[in-house]
Design an enzyme around this catalytic site. Structure first.
Site, PDB file in Angstrom:
ATOM      1  N   THR A 101       0.751  -1.157   0.150  1.00 35.42           N
ATOM      2  CA  THR A 101       0.130   0.065   0.029  1.00 35.42           C
ATOM      3  C   THR A 101       0.809   1.225   0.057  1.00 35.42           C
ATOM      4  O   THR A 101       1.840   1.392   0.817  1.00 35.42           O
ATOM      5  CB  THR A 101      -0.844  -0.114   1.246  1.00 35.42           C
ATOM      6  OG1 THR A 101      -1.916  -0.943   1.333  1.00 35.42           O
ATOM      7  CG2 THR A 101      -1.699   1.264   1.304  1.00 35.42           C
ATOM      8  N   HIS A 117      -6.240 -11.034  -2.372  1.00 36.54           N
ATOM      9  CA  HIS A 117      -5.873 -10.760  -1.043  1.00 36.54           C
ATOM     10  C   HIS A 117      -6.382 -11.333   0.001  1.00 36.54           C
ATOM     11  O   HIS A 117      -7.373 -10.879   0.509  1.00 36.54           O
ATOM     12  CB  HIS A 117      -5.517  -9.208  -0.948  1.00 36.54           C
ATOM     13  CG  HIS A 117      -4.813  -8.838   0.179  1.00 36.54           C
ATOM     14  ND1 HIS A 117      -4.130  -9.847   1.215  1.00 36.54           N
ATOM     15  CD2 HIS A 117      -4.328  -7.620   0.801  1.00 36.54           C
ATOM     16  CE1 HIS A 117      -3.352  -8.896   1.869  1.00 36.54           C
ATOM     17  NE2 HIS A 117      -3.392  -7.618   1.835  1.00 36.54           N
ATOM     18  N   ASN A 130      -3.690 -10.540   5.957  1.00 38.34           N
ATOM     19  CA  ASN A 130      -3.343  -9.431   6.842  1.00 38.34           C
ATOM     20  C   ASN A 130      -4.744  -8.900   7.473  1.00 38.34           C
ATOM     21  O   ASN A 130      -4.648  -7.411   7.667  1.00 38.34           O
ATOM     22  CB  ASN A 130      -2.733  -8.424   5.847  1.00 38.34           C
ATOM     23  CG  ASN A 130      -1.237  -8.859   5.563  1.00 38.34           C
ATOM     24  OD1 ASN A 130      -0.907  -9.993   5.924  1.00 38.34           O
ATOM     25  ND2 ASN A 130      -0.618  -8.187   4.565  1.00 38.34           N
ATOM     26  N   TYR A 144      -7.888  -8.428   6.192  1.00 33.18           N
ATOM     27  CA  TYR A 144      -8.899  -7.797   5.001  1.00 33.18           C
ATOM     28  C   TYR A 144      -9.912  -8.990   4.827  1.00 33.18           C
ATOM     29  O   TYR A 144      -9.853 -10.040   5.452  1.00 33.18           O
ATOM     30  CB  TYR A 144      -8.091  -7.415   3.912  1.00 33.18           C
ATOM     31  CG  TYR A 144      -7.179  -6.245   4.318  1.00 33.18           C
ATOM     32  CD1 TYR A 144      -7.366  -5.189   4.937  1.00 33.18           C
ATOM     33  CD2 TYR A 144      -5.626  -6.530   3.913  1.00 33.18           C
ATOM     34  CE1 TYR A 144      -6.529  -3.966   5.209  1.00 33.18           C
ATOM     35  CE2 TYR A 144      -4.800  -5.575   4.435  1.00 33.18           C
ATOM     36  CZ  TYR A 144      -5.185  -4.543   5.031  1.00 33.18           C
ATOM     37  OH  TYR A 144      -4.492  -3.556   5.291  1.00 33.18           O
ATOM     38  N   ASN A 148      -4.285  -6.367  12.020  1.00 37.43           N
ATOM     39  CA  ASN A 148      -5.709  -5.654  12.067  1.00 37.43           C
ATOM     40  C   ASN A 148      -6.647  -6.841  12.785  1.00 37.43           C
ATOM     41  O   ASN A 148      -7.681  -6.916  12.508  1.00 37.43           O
ATOM     42  CB  ASN A 148      -6.220  -5.771  10.465  1.00 37.43           C
ATOM     43  CG  ASN A 148      -5.645  -4.676   9.742  1.00 37.43           C
ATOM     44  OD1 ASN A 148      -5.590  -3.790   9.970  1.00 37.43           O
ATOM     45  ND2 ASN A 148      -5.256  -5.064   8.467  1.00 37.43           N
TER      46      ASN A 148
END
Length: 354
Positions: free
Chosen positions: A25, A174, A177, A179, A234
């Site tokens: 990102t 993805h 992580n 998400y 996260n």
């Protein structure tokens, strides 16, 4: 020749080396549209065997961070086309990473009408940056209904078709992580009692349905997935079934026909390590290409490739301040250090200019 610099096929692509530019990102997509600055950034790094872009949302609902790109509108397709054209002109190959942020977002970062959706109504820990309101606590997301889940899977499929229209060589889903896909996989973020939660088969269902939709849209030779067992990013956390879940997921993704599985191991950055036993089990379970990542240098990458631990190796932060990373790894030249203060800013400093 050292394994890192030998050619390899990936689906229908012929890669000149086994160096993958990892998705990172960088928050330069003003208005959530890829732009000429981003085209310059990626084309500077076209010597990589494969570039995987920063996380790019398949949906307005997935634009959780400030200034991340999307791939659901004509303007976004056109913006990314300038990037893929530049990379291909420089001799490179590029996959787009499709990242729906799920609960990891804030309404201030979302376009009008978009919603913060997640498997369960559980807020992520901590705070998130917004350009209009500064740091803000993560809000409680809306629990996804069956209709929401079906619509989101279709958004992934449409984004895959948009990726090909934009000139990408393929897509990475993805699933890492913390998400959206990972939110379904992880018991810390998925507390559903229906067919999308609870058992291993239920928790991997969303990842598999997205993968099936992607393969139906553009073919398995153009679709990979990134996963992060034992990740803690996260608000995710390990549970006793984690090894079994990821082995079952790898087997099913292999059966669906994905071209690669990309394993995240952030132990070099302080996260819990992924055991070599699990990595080996995933490699055995998945018949496609296997991408290693996590704090690699050339010596370790060559050793792991020579030992058959993977087929390709992803490098992330070293690419930030070293657009010529492939040449530096080949020659043993010293690497420039990246400036973390420029990781998520909006201009060329620390991005294409150093």
């Amino acid at each position: 020749m050292e394994p890192l610099f030998t050619p390899i096929t990936l689906g229908t692509l012929q890669l000149p080396n086994r160096i993958v530019m990892a998705p990172m990102t960088r928050c330069r997509a003003l208005g959530n549209v890829a732009n000429p600055l981003m085209a310059r950034y990626y084309s500077q790094r076209a010597d990589a065997g494969l570039i995987i872009t920063e996380g790019t949302s398949p949906s307005p609902n997935g634009l959780g961070y400030a200034r991340i790109p999307g791939l659901f509108s004509p303007e976004q397709i056109a913006g990314w086309k300038t990037v893929t054209d530049a990379v291909h002109a420089a001799g490179g190959r590029i996959f787009v990473q499709l990242m729906h942020t799920g609960r990891v977002g804030h309404p201030a970062n979302l376009p009008p009408g978009a919603r913060l959706l997640a498997p369960s109504p559980l807020a992520a820990p901590g705070e998130i940056w917004t350009d209009t309101q500064g740091m803000q606590p993560y809000p409680v997301p809306t629990e996804m209904t069956e209709d929401d889940i079906a619509a989101t899977i279709e958004e992934y499929a449409t984004a895959c078709k948009n990726a090909i229209a934009a000139g990408f060589d393929g897509v990475e889903l993805h699933g890492a992580n913390g998400y959206l896909i990972d939110q379904f996989l992880n018991t810390a973020t998925n507390q559903r009692q229906d067919r999308w939660g609870g058992s291993i088969d239920n928790r991997i269902r969303f990842a598999l349905e997205v993968a099936k939709a992607a393969v139906a849209a553009i073919g398995g030779a153009r679709v990979g997935m990134r996963v992060s067992p034992y990740g803690v990013f996260n608000g995710t956390a390990a549970d006793p079934d984690m090894d079994a879940l990821y082995q079952r997921l790898a087997e099913a993704l292999s059966d669906i026909g994905l071209v690669y599985l990309h394993i995240v191991d952030h132990s070099a950055m302080g996260a819990p390590p992924v055991s070599q036993t699990l990595k080996d089990a995933l490699r055995s379970a998945f018949r496609g290409r296997y991408i290693l990542s996590g704090g690699y240098d050339a010596a370790r990458a060559n050793a792991d490739l020579a030992a058959g631990k993977g087929d390709l190796v992803a490098f992330g932060r070293p690419f930030i301040a070293n657009p010529d990373l492939v040449q530096k790894l080949a020659s043993g030249a010293a690497l420039a250090e990246a400036d973390p203060a420029t990781f998520y800013t909006a201009d060329a400093k620390g991005y294409t200019e150093f």
